[in-house]
Design an enzyme around this catalytic site. Structure first.
Site, PDB file in Angstrom:
ATOM      1  N   ASP A  93      43.329  27.139  39.608  1.00 55.84           N
ATOM      2  CA  ASP A  93      44.507  27.346  38.998  1.00 55.84           C
ATOM      3  C   ASP A  93      44.274  26.515  37.516  1.00 55.84           C
ATOM      4  O   ASP A  93      45.467  26.789  36.844  1.00 55.84           O
ATOM      5  CB  ASP A  93      46.068  26.994  39.223  1.00 55.84           C
ATOM      6  N   LYS A 153      40.525  34.241  33.038  1.00 53.04           N
ATOM      7  CA  LYS A 153      40.078  34.386  30.815  1.00 53.04           C
ATOM      8  C   LYS A 153      38.780  34.008  30.995  1.00 53.04           C
ATOM      9  O   LYS A 153      39.248  34.932  30.213  1.00 53.04           O
ATOM     10  CB  LYS A 153      41.715  33.416  30.648  1.00 53.04           C
ATOM     11  N   HIS A 155      43.322  35.749  41.553  1.00 53.22           N
ATOM     12  CA  HIS A 155      42.900  34.818  39.659  1.00 53.22           C
ATOM     13  C   HIS A 155      43.500  36.404  39.283  1.00 53.22           C
ATOM     14  O   HIS A 155      44.457  37.297  39.643  1.00 53.22           O
ATOM     15  CB  HIS A 155      41.352  35.575  39.260  1.00 53.22           C
ATOM     16  N   GLY A 177      51.062  33.517  44.609  1.00 53.73           N
ATOM     17  CA  GLY A 177      52.007  34.367  45.661  1.00 53.73           C
ATOM     18  C   GLY A 177      52.420  34.379  46.384  1.00 53.73           C
ATOM     19  O   GLY A 177      54.154  34.870  46.599  1.00 53.73           O
ATOM     20  N   ARG A 181      54.500  23.994  41.748  1.00 53.24           N
ATOM     21  CA  ARG A 181      53.288  23.044  41.846  1.00 53.24           C
ATOM     22  C   ARG A 181      53.600  21.711  41.684  1.00 53.24           C
ATOM     23  O   ARG A 181      54.751  21.504  40.729  1.00 53.24           O
ATOM     24  CB  ARG A 181      51.935  23.343  41.375  1.00 53.24           C
ATOM     25  N   GLY A 214      47.549  30.101  25.465  1.00 57.78           N
ATOM     26  CA  GLY A 214      48.587  30.400  26.090  1.00 57.78           C
ATOM     27  C   GLY A 214      47.416  31.312  27.053  1.00 57.78           C
ATOM     28  O   GLY A 214      46.568  31.589  27.202  1.00 57.78           O
TER      29      GLY A 214
HETATM   30  P1  GDP Z   1      42.417  31.107  38.875  1.00 56.22           P
HETATM   31  O1  GDP Z   1      41.330  31.937  38.510  1.00 56.22           O
HETATM   32  O2  GDP Z   1      43.029  30.380  39.988  1.00 56.22           O
HETATM   33  O3  GDP Z   1      41.585  29.422  37.889  1.00 56.22           O
HETATM   34  O4  GDP Z   1      43.248  30.776  37.615  1.00 56.22           O
HETATM   35  P2  GDP Z   1      44.138  32.226  36.742  1.00 56.22           P
HETATM   36  O5  GDP Z   1      42.643  32.532  36.190  1.00 56.22           O
HETATM   37  O6  GDP Z   1      44.728  32.604  38.051  1.00 56.22           O
HETATM   38  O7  GDP Z   1      45.131  31.629  35.792  1.00 56.22           O
HETATM   39  C1  GDP Z   1      46.293  31.025  36.406  1.00 56.22           C
HETATM   40  C2  GDP Z   1      47.101  31.007  35.827  1.00 56.22           C
HETATM   41  O8  GDP Z   1      47.436  30.399  34.349  1.00 56.22           O
HETATM   42  C3  GDP Z   1      47.746  32.491  35.267  1.00 56.22           C
HETATM   43  O9  GDP Z   1      49.163  32.374  35.290  1.00 56.22           O
HETATM   44  C4  GDP Z   1      47.002  32.193  34.268  1.00 56.22           C
HETATM   45  O10 GDP Z   1      47.391  33.342  32.834  1.00 56.22           O
HETATM   46  C5  GDP Z   1      47.726  31.129  33.755  1.00 56.22           C
HETATM   47  N1  GDP Z   1      46.752  30.666  31.749  1.00 56.22           N
HETATM   48  C6  GDP Z   1      45.816  30.694  31.599  1.00 56.22           C
HETATM   49  N2  GDP Z   1      44.658  30.052  30.907  1.00 56.22           N
HETATM   50  C7  GDP Z   1      46.223  29.958  29.658  1.00 56.22           C
HETATM   51  C8  GDP Z   1      46.490  28.700  29.108  1.00 56.22           C
HETATM   52  O11 GDP Z   1      45.705  28.636  28.149  1.00 56.22           O
HETATM   53  N3  GDP Z   1      47.700  28.638  28.863  1.00 56.22           N
HETATM   54  C9  GDP Z   1      49.076  28.899  29.766  1.00 56.22           C
HETATM   55  N4  GDP Z   1      49.818  28.632  29.009  1.00 56.22           N
HETATM   56  N5  GDP Z   1      48.820  29.583  31.054  1.00 56.22           N
HETATM   57  C10 GDP Z   1      47.447  30.206  30.634  1.00 56.22           C
END
Ligand code: GDP
Length: 451
Positions: A18, A23, A46, A339, A344, A435
């Site tokens: 996570d 992104k 993701h 999910g 956490r 964000g």
């Molecule tokens: P991963 O692919 O398992 O590494 O994780 P995800 O890409 O699903 O990201 C986990 C969560 O972090 C998601 O809800 C994203 O929208 C959120 N997220 C990603 N980058 C940032 C950030 O810079 N700031 C914040 N607040 N949330 C973020």
């Protein structure tokens, strides 16, 4: 082998998952021709937030928003056909077609209904997502039992779909035994399976050289790791690990490409750490107390809503108790399982751990997400941002001045933090997240920001 043609980079999470990998992949995708997965299955989650909506992907690589990019699911992945069909359909619903773009290796092992069933029973102790990935990989290693094959690959469905499905059916039925409603359950599950396979099979490639030939012809690949290196089945702390290899070198095993094409490894970390489920987490706020609370909450189904109803995050943050601050940070930063909704465990950015991971896995550059989450530390009694660094008796928190993100550009205080992280890890920070949305990121040029 001569490294001619294109190349491959590998992107992995450097903590407990996570970190916001999706992104970063979404941002970097424009630099590549193919985005490929090499490990895990529908146990990954993701999230990509874009103008077309928020997409939650589990098996499909994150670059779905780029119509000209190929997406490849390598042989090292465990494919859940029903979940994959669901993902394909949900993307179709928002106008994203994967036809001619998504290719799934026929060597992927299949997550069978029996695997899901076993995982849902036995995976609870470890805290798995119940998607059958662990039992599926276990069967891949076991291969045969009592004279029957236990692992099936997609190519078994291509060769003789009817007998592969019959084999799956038989195993699932035998596993359920005399359970009430077993026949119906197996029937429903196998029906869903057959329907999903109808859709998924058109995305399968039986060409073992799919990636190699494209890279030889000049294509550039970004391997997208699922889960994260601290959860690697071998490097991580058993048993609280995922069931696949998450280390970047494994991209060249599970991703069907010779390592001669490797160019660099990209790591994604987050500025406030978190971990779902049990296991080692040295920088956890509140330590064992927090671990125990989160385990209990997971058992009772306590999630974001009940924490909101029970606690006042602002008040907890003002406490001097790290355990309470951890709860507050979880509430303010939304650290709940994608999910499962499980709370956490939250902790400080552990730079000793990060430096070791960078060294062990040869990480060439870093992305640091969730820097926006650091602003909440300004409301703690200490009103400063603690990071964990140093070794042995010198391991301690290093405090940095708090900042806000209201103005233009990166605040000076955050820049100082980033420079410290670069110095501690010896790794260049290439971008930061402030964000969840696509535009809430700052990417740096090729130079070290601290240089
Ligand atoms: P991963 O692919 O398992 O590494 O994780 P995800 O890409 O699903 O990201 C986990 C969560 O972090 C998601 O809800 C994203 O929208 C959120 N997220 C990603 N980058 C940032 C950030 O810079 N700031 C914040 N607040 N949330 C973020």
């Amino acid at each position: 082998m001569k490294n001619v043609g294109g190349y491959a980079d590998v992107l992995v999470g450097l903590q407990y998952g996570d970190e916001g990998k999706a992104k970063v992949v979404d941002f970097l995708a424009s630099e590549y021709d193919i985005i490929a997965r090499f490990n895990g299955g529908a146990n990954a989650g993701h999230t990509v937030v874009s103008a077309q909506g928020t997409v939650k992907l589990r098996q499909i690589p994150s670059a779905v928003f780029y119509p000209d990019k190929l997406l490849y699911i390598g042989s090292g992945c465990a494919v859940g056909v029903v979940q994959l069909a669901e993902e394909i359909r949900s993307l179709q619903e928002i106008g994203i077609s994967l036809e001619g773009r998504l290719y799934v290796s026929s060597r992927c092992v299949l997550v069978q209904p029996v695997h899901m069933h076993l995982d849902q029973i036995h995976g609870k102790e470890i805290g798995t997502t119940g998607n059958g990935i662990g039992p599926c990989y276990a069967d891949r290693a076991l291969r045969m039992q009592d004279g029957e094959r236990v692992a099936l690959q997609i190519r078994d469905l291509l060769d003789d779909g009817a007998s592969a499905l019959a084999q799956m059916h038989k195993r699932y039925r035998a596993q359920l035994g005399t359970m009430h409603g077993a026949e119906t359950q197996v029937g429903v599950s196998m029906q869903a399976w057959s329907e999903a396979w109808q859709l998924v099979q058109s995305y399968v490639t039986d060409d073992p050289l799919f990636l190699v030939s494209r890279v030889q012809a000049g294509a550039c690949v970004l391997f997208e790791g699922a889960q994260s290196v601290l959860l690697d089945v071998m490097y991580g702390d058993q048993p609280y690990v995922t069931s696949s290899h998450t280390a970047p070198s494994y991209a060249y095993v599970g991703g069907d490409l010779p390592c001669a094409y490797h160019r660099k490894s990209i790591g994604v970390a987050k500025a406030v750490m978190s971990r779902v489920g049990s296991g080692h987490f040295p920088s956890e706020l509140g330590g064992a107390r927090s671990e125990q609370y989160c385990a209990e909450a997971a058992r009772n189904g306590t999630g974001a809503a009940s924490e909101r109803a029970s606690f006042d995050a602002a008040e907890l943050l003002r406490s001097n108790d790290a355990y309470k601050q951890g709860i507050a940070l979880r509430m303010l930063t939304g650290e709940y399982g994608t999910g499962s909704g499980r709370p956490r465990r939250v902790g400080l950015l552990d730079l000793t751990q990060l430096a070791d991971v960078v060294m062990l896995h040869g990480i060439d550059e870093l992305f640091l997400n969730k820097c926006d989450c650091l602003v909440y530390f300004s409301d703690t009694p200490q009103a400063c941002i603690p990071l964990l660094a140093g070794r042995g008796k010198d391991r301690d928190t290093v405090n940095f001045p708090a900042f806000t993100l209201d103005g233009e550009g990166i605040p000076f205080e955050l820049q100082q933090i980033l420079e410290f992280i670069e110095a501690q890890t010896g790794c260049r920070i290439r971008g930061i997240g402030i964000g969840p949305e696509r535009h809430q990121s700052v990417y740096f040029n090729e130079t070290l920001i601290g240089a």
